[in-house]
Design a protein around this motif. Sequence first.
Motif, PDB file in Angstrom:
ATOM      1  N   PRO A  86      14.815  34.298  20.940  1.00  0.00           N
ATOM      2  CA  PRO A  86      14.281  35.336  20.059  1.00  0.00           C
ATOM      3  C   PRO A  86      14.439  34.995  18.582  1.00  0.00           C
ATOM      4  O   PRO A  86      15.441  34.406  18.176  1.00  0.00           O
ATOM      5  N   LYS A  87      13.438  35.360  17.825  1.00  0.00           N
ATOM      6  CA  LYS A  87      13.530  35.285  16.365  1.00  0.00           C
ATOM      7  C   LYS A  87      13.650  36.715  15.854  1.00  0.00           C
ATOM      8  O   LYS A  87      12.800  37.555  16.152  1.00  0.00           O
ATOM      9  N   VAL A  88      14.700  36.983  15.074  1.00  0.00           N
ATOM     10  CA  VAL A  88      14.954  38.352  14.631  1.00  0.00           C
ATOM     11  C   VAL A  88      14.429  38.575  13.218  1.00  0.00           C
ATOM     12  O   VAL A  88      14.169  37.642  12.470  1.00  0.00           O
ATOM     13  N   GLN A  89      14.314  39.844  12.901  1.00  0.00           N
ATOM     14  CA  GLN A  89      13.755  40.226  11.611  1.00  0.00           C
ATOM     15  C   GLN A  89      14.683  39.863  10.455  1.00  0.00           C
ATOM     16  O   GLN A  89      14.229  39.580   9.346  1.00  0.00           O
ATOM     17  N   ALA A  90      15.990  39.892  10.703  1.00  0.00           N
ATOM     18  CA  ALA A  90      16.956  39.614   9.641  1.00  0.00           C
ATOM     19  C   ALA A  90      16.728  38.237   9.035  1.00  0.00           C
ATOM     20  O   ALA A  90      16.342  37.290   9.717  1.00  0.00           O
ATOM     21  N   ARG A  91      16.969  38.134   7.728  1.00  0.00           N
ATOM     22  CA  ARG A  91      16.849  36.860   7.020  1.00  0.00           C
ATOM     23  C   ARG A  91      18.192  36.482   6.421  1.00  0.00           C
ATOM     24  O   ARG A  91      18.920  37.321   5.896  1.00  0.00           O
ATOM     25  N   LEU A  92      18.495  35.181   6.502  1.00  0.00           N
ATOM     26  CA  LEU A  92      19.732  34.667   5.910  1.00  0.00           C
ATOM     27  C   LEU A  92      19.461  34.252   4.473  1.00  0.00           C
ATOM     28  O   LEU A  92      18.495  33.544   4.189  1.00  0.00           O
ATOM     29  N   CYS A  93      20.325  34.666   3.581  1.00  0.00           N
ATOM     30  CA  CYS A  93      20.148  34.302   2.186  1.00  0.00           C
ATOM     31  C   CYS A  93      20.903  33.022   1.879  1.00  0.00           C
ATOM     32  O   CYS A  93      22.090  32.900   2.157  1.00  0.00           O
ATOM     33  N   ALA A  94      20.201  32.061   1.296  1.00  0.00           N
ATOM     34  CA  ALA A  94      20.834  30.877   0.730  1.00  0.00           C
ATOM     35  C   ALA A  94      20.968  31.169  -0.754  1.00  0.00           C
ATOM     36  O   ALA A  94      20.253  30.645  -1.594  1.00  0.00           O
ATOM     37  N   GLY A  95      21.894  32.064  -1.054  1.00  0.00           N
ATOM     38  CA  GLY A  95      22.088  32.550  -2.413  1.00  0.00           C
ATOM     39  C   GLY A  95      23.234  33.538  -2.408  1.00  0.00           C
ATOM     40  O   GLY A  95      24.279  33.289  -1.833  1.00  0.00           O
ATOM     41  N   ALA A  96      23.021  34.695  -2.976  1.00  0.00           N
ATOM     42  CA  ALA A  96      24.107  35.658  -3.119  1.00  0.00           C
ATOM     43  C   ALA A  96      24.312  36.522  -1.888  1.00  0.00           C
ATOM     44  O   ALA A  96      25.383  37.066  -1.675  1.00  0.00           O
ATOM     45  N   LYS A 122      22.512  29.432  26.425  1.00  0.00           N
ATOM     46  CA  LYS A 122      21.152  29.606  25.916  1.00  0.00           C
ATOM     47  C   LYS A 122      20.847  31.056  25.551  1.00  0.00           C
ATOM     48  O   LYS A 122      20.042  31.318  24.655  1.00  0.00           O
ATOM     49  N   ASP A 123      21.506  32.003  26.224  1.00  0.00           N
ATOM     50  CA  ASP A 123      21.227  33.400  25.926  1.00  0.00           C
ATOM     51  C   ASP A 123      21.996  33.925  24.714  1.00  0.00           C
ATOM     52  O   ASP A 123      21.903  35.104  24.375  1.00  0.00           O
ATOM     53  N   ARG A 124      22.738  33.044  24.045  1.00  0.00           N
ATOM     54  CA  ARG A 124      23.420  33.421  22.797  1.00  0.00           C
ATOM     55  C   ARG A 124      22.743  32.805  21.577  1.00  0.00           C
ATOM     56  O   ARG A 124      23.256  32.894  20.471  1.00  0.00           O
ATOM     57  N   MET A 125      21.592  32.178  21.792  1.00  0.00           N
ATOM     58  CA  MET A 125      20.861  31.554  20.692  1.00  0.00           C
ATOM     59  C   MET A 125      19.932  32.559  20.018  1.00  0.00           C
ATOM     60  O   MET A 125      19.363  33.434  20.672  1.00  0.00           O
ATOM     61  N   VAL A 126      19.758  32.409  18.715  1.00  0.00           N
ATOM     62  CA  VAL A 126      18.852  33.271  17.962  1.00  0.00           C
ATOM     63  C   VAL A 126      18.280  32.471  16.795  1.00  0.00           C
ATOM     64  O   VAL A 126      18.930  31.561  16.268  1.00  0.00           O
ATOM     65  N   LEU A 127      17.063  32.794  16.410  1.00  0.00           N
ATOM     66  CA  LEU A 127      16.394  32.165  15.271  1.00  0.00           C
ATOM     67  C   LEU A 127      16.343  33.148  14.111  1.00  0.00           C
ATOM     68  O   LEU A 127      16.081  34.338  14.297  1.00  0.00           O
TER      69      LEU A 127
END
Length: 216
Positions: A86-96, A122-127
């Motif tokens: 799964p790809k989730v809506q949350a985004r990781l910030c490479a910043g603050a 495999k069921d603990r993977m996320v994008l």
Amino acid sequence: MENQFQTFFERVSSALGIKNLSELATILRVNRSSITQARKNNSVPANWLLALFRSHGLNPDWLEGSHGPKWLKPGDAVSGDFFPVPKVQARLCAGAGSFDVGNQIEDHYSFKTAWLQSKGPKDRMVLMDVFGNSMAPEIKDGDTVLIDQSQTDVFAGSIYAVGVEDTIMVKRIEKHPRKLVLLSDNKEYAPIFLSDEEMDRVRIIGKVLWICRELR
């Protein structure tokens, strides 16, 4: 004399698709020297068998060369060539830090099942997508990263998705005496130091395993 270690290695290789002893060390989360020592002694530590059962559902008796089912937890078996991550809506910030932390699934992307199993459950993977340039050039704005949420123990210098209070970010992490340090690859960004008293604000979401980049 039966080669106990070789039997173990061949069975792990066939089940999880690993190709060498370095990949075995990664799956077991041990140093390569531990693998070398076990091979020299022709032995397989019991805690390795337990670890592979817990993380992948592999039958310890089968791993040691006995008859019986390969998998003890059917849901963890390699049931197809590809597995949807799964790809989730949350985004990781490479910043603050990012306040976009929604866990809603917006899509699924297929990965080779054997490859995923060689990296972790495999069921603990996320994008998750990344925005910001604090981790450039290793991770750039717009990249998508694969995160193993089962890997929350900190290994110095590795890259993790990490939450600090209500923000989430992607950083290299190091443990210093009585503090945790979040490091950026882009030297324009200063390290973030978190003391013992601030540790309850931190959660390790998982280790970054893989990066995908769309050419622009």
